[in-house]
Design a protein around this motif. Structure first.
Motif, PDB file in Angstrom:
ATOM      1  N   LEU A 158      -2.357  -3.445  -4.846  1.00  0.00           N
ATOM      2  CA  LEU A 158      -0.928  -3.382  -5.177  1.00  0.00           C
ATOM      3  C   LEU A 158      -0.305  -4.747  -4.900  1.00  0.00           C
ATOM      4  O   LEU A 158      -0.477  -5.311  -3.819  1.00  0.00           O
ATOM      5  CB  LEU A 158      -0.254  -2.315  -4.310  1.00  0.00           C
ATOM      6  N   GLN A 186       2.824  10.534  -0.297  1.00  0.00           N
ATOM      7  CA  GLN A 186       2.590   9.397  -1.189  1.00  0.00           C
ATOM      8  C   GLN A 186       3.119   9.695  -2.581  1.00  0.00           C
ATOM      9  O   GLN A 186       3.640   8.800  -3.271  1.00  0.00           O
ATOM     10  CB  GLN A 186       1.099   9.072  -1.239  1.00  0.00           C
ATOM     11  N   PHE A 205       5.965  -3.459  -9.450  1.00  0.00           N
ATOM     12  CA  PHE A 205       4.621  -3.595  -8.895  1.00  0.00           C
ATOM     13  C   PHE A 205       3.593  -3.686 -10.013  1.00  0.00           C
ATOM     14  O   PHE A 205       3.722  -3.032 -11.049  1.00  0.00           O
ATOM     15  CB  PHE A 205       4.262  -2.397  -8.002  1.00  0.00           C
ATOM     16  N   ASP A 206       2.572  -4.497  -9.769  1.00  0.00           N
ATOM     17  CA  ASP A 206       1.374  -4.503 -10.587  1.00  0.00           C
ATOM     18  C   ASP A 206       0.384  -3.570  -9.893  1.00  0.00           C
ATOM     19  O   ASP A 206      -0.047  -3.841  -8.771  1.00  0.00           O
ATOM     20  CB  ASP A 206       0.810  -5.917 -10.701  1.00  0.00           C
ATOM     21  N   ARG A 207       0.045  -2.470 -10.533  1.00  0.00           N
ATOM     22  CA  ARG A 207      -0.803  -1.452  -9.912  1.00  0.00           C
ATOM     23  C   ARG A 207      -2.252  -1.588 -10.361  1.00  0.00           C
ATOM     24  O   ARG A 207      -2.982  -0.590 -10.442  1.00  0.00           O
ATOM     25  CB  ARG A 207      -0.264  -0.057 -10.241  1.00  0.00           C
ATOM     26  N   HIS A 264       0.870  -1.179   0.000  1.00  0.00           N
ATOM     27  CA  HIS A 264       0.000   0.000   0.000  1.00  0.00           C
ATOM     28  C   HIS A 264       0.905   1.226   0.000  1.00  0.00           C
ATOM     29  O   HIS A 264       1.674   1.444   0.937  1.00  0.00           O
ATOM     30  CB  HIS A 264      -0.900  -0.003   1.235  1.00  0.00           C
ATOM     31  N   PHE A 265       0.822   2.051  -1.058  1.00  0.00           N
ATOM     32  CA  PHE A 265       1.695   3.213  -1.165  1.00  0.00           C
ATOM     33  C   PHE A 265       1.412   4.239  -0.061  1.00  0.00           C
ATOM     34  O   PHE A 265       2.336   4.867   0.461  1.00  0.00           O
ATOM     35  CB  PHE A 265       1.523   3.863  -2.541  1.00  0.00           C
ATOM     36  N   ARG A 325       9.142  -3.497 -14.347  1.00  0.00           N
ATOM     37  CA  ARG A 325       8.095  -3.100 -13.407  1.00  0.00           C
ATOM     38  C   ARG A 325       8.207  -3.958 -12.156  1.00  0.00           C
ATOM     39  O   ARG A 325       8.291  -5.185 -12.242  1.00  0.00           O
ATOM     40  CB  ARG A 325       6.710  -3.270 -14.036  1.00  0.00           C
ATOM     41  N   SER A 343       5.784   7.382  -4.618  1.00  0.00           N
ATOM     42  CA  SER A 343       5.474   6.860  -5.954  1.00  0.00           C
ATOM     43  C   SER A 343       6.559   7.241  -6.952  1.00  0.00           C
ATOM     44  O   SER A 343       6.949   6.423  -7.806  1.00  0.00           O
ATOM     45  CB  SER A 343       4.122   7.399  -6.428  1.00  0.00           C
TER      46      SER A 343
END
Length: 326
Positions: free
Chosen positions: A56, A31, A50-52, A19-20, A48, A35
């Motif tokens: 997340l 945040q 993270f898969d957003r 969790h950002f 990449r 990011s």
């Protein structure tokens, strides 16, 4: 390429919390800043992390990168200490505060006057495990049970003490005048848990194994509040280490549990691939005191341990004769 450790730390914290927003709060940055750091790291790596999408989660590249990233953060902390010529004091965090874990730690540290250890407080096992993986602390002390898979990788734990527990009841409890009780005698009582029941692994497994169906959880507001709850709830009970100092409360009774006697398992936990130079001395001290103080005595015919507490000890548990059971 050269890694930017601020970017690596942003990634590792977000990977732990998934969790950002919460990761940014933990790092005391916005945040948006977090990011940007993660995005710049992904650009530099060319993958990449993270898969957003919905929620997340780590990509395969992110999963491969996580453990080396944690190691890089620990190495960076060690490098700073070495460059400054400062003595790196091992940080030892404890949890399970209602059961006074610092009693055991203090006894060991008193026997090591030349070992400088910085004690601290952790919220619970998952938070201490996460701090170990981030390299923020060096050792943890408390009850170790099954961890989520993403926190269990790379951690080592050893059993150092098995402590009998008593049952605590108020003076108005129907069983308050008993000289000893079996766990099965508590089936008509209500287990009071000073936290969410699901978080207190020891109490939850005790209730499951001995058929105690009524359980009430509430906030852990310290020992006085804990005892007050027992005084005012006639059917309530809880468990408390028998070797703790006597409770100065005439409205609460501590009664030994027998047939079987529940044992609370205290363990050390650390990250084995980043062992602090003073860890071995700390382990030796726990081993010596555990042996001399009979901390690892265990008779499976008369004692109860939750299945998940069967951990590898620093020294082999030994049977304790009935006359030495408490």
């Amino acid at each position: 390429m050269d890694l930017d450790l601020a970017q690596v730390r942003a990634f590792a914290t977000a990977a732990e919390l998934l969790h950002f927003g919460r990761a940014a709060e933990q790092l005391s940055i916005s945040q948006q800043a977090l990011s940007k750091r993660v995005a710049r790291l992904e650009t530099a790596l060319g993958v990449r992390l993270f898969d957003r999408g919905t929620g997340l989660r780590l990509t395969e590249a992110g999963e491969r990168f996580l453990e080396p990233a944690r190691s890089a953060l620990v190495a960076g902390r060690h490098a700073v200490a070495a460059a400054r010529g400062t003595r790196q004091t091992p940080r030892l965090d404890v949890w399970g505060h209602l059961y006074l874990p610092m009693r055991t730690v203090a006894r060991v540290l008193d026997a090591l006057p030349d070992l400088d250890v910085e004690p601290g407080a952790g919220r619970d096992l998952p938070s201490v495990a996460a701090a170990l993986l981030r390299g923020e602390i060096d050792v943890g002390f408390g009850r170790v049970h099954r961890l989520p898979e993403h926190l269990d990788t790379g951690l080592t734990h050893r059993l150092v003490r098995l402590e009998p527990v008593d049952v605590l009841v108020g003076a108005d409890h129907p069983l308050a005048d008993a000289t000893e009780l079996r766990p099965a005698d508590l089936r008509d009582s209500v287990l009071w848990c000073p936290a969410e029941v699901a978080r207190l692994d020891f109490l939850r497994q005790f209730a499951d194994d001995f058929g105690i169906t009524e359980r009430v959880g509430g906030p852990n507001l310290g020992l006085p509040h804990f005892l007050s709850r027992l005084r005012t709830e006639p059917r309530a009970f809880s468990l408390f280490p028998a070797d703790c100092p006597p409770l100065d409360d005439p409205g609460v009774r501590a009664i030994p549990l027998v047939a079987p006697t529940p044992l609370y398992a205290w363990s050390l936990i650390w990250r084995d691939d980043q062992r602090h130079p003073q860890l071995d001395a700390l382990l030796r001290a726990f081993t010596e005191i555990a042996s001399g103080s009979r901390w690892l005595e265990y008779d499976p015919e008369h004692d109860w341990l939750p299945e998940a507490a069967a951990l590898t000890p620093l020294a082999s548990p030994v049977r304790r004769p009935p006359e030495h059971r408490r």
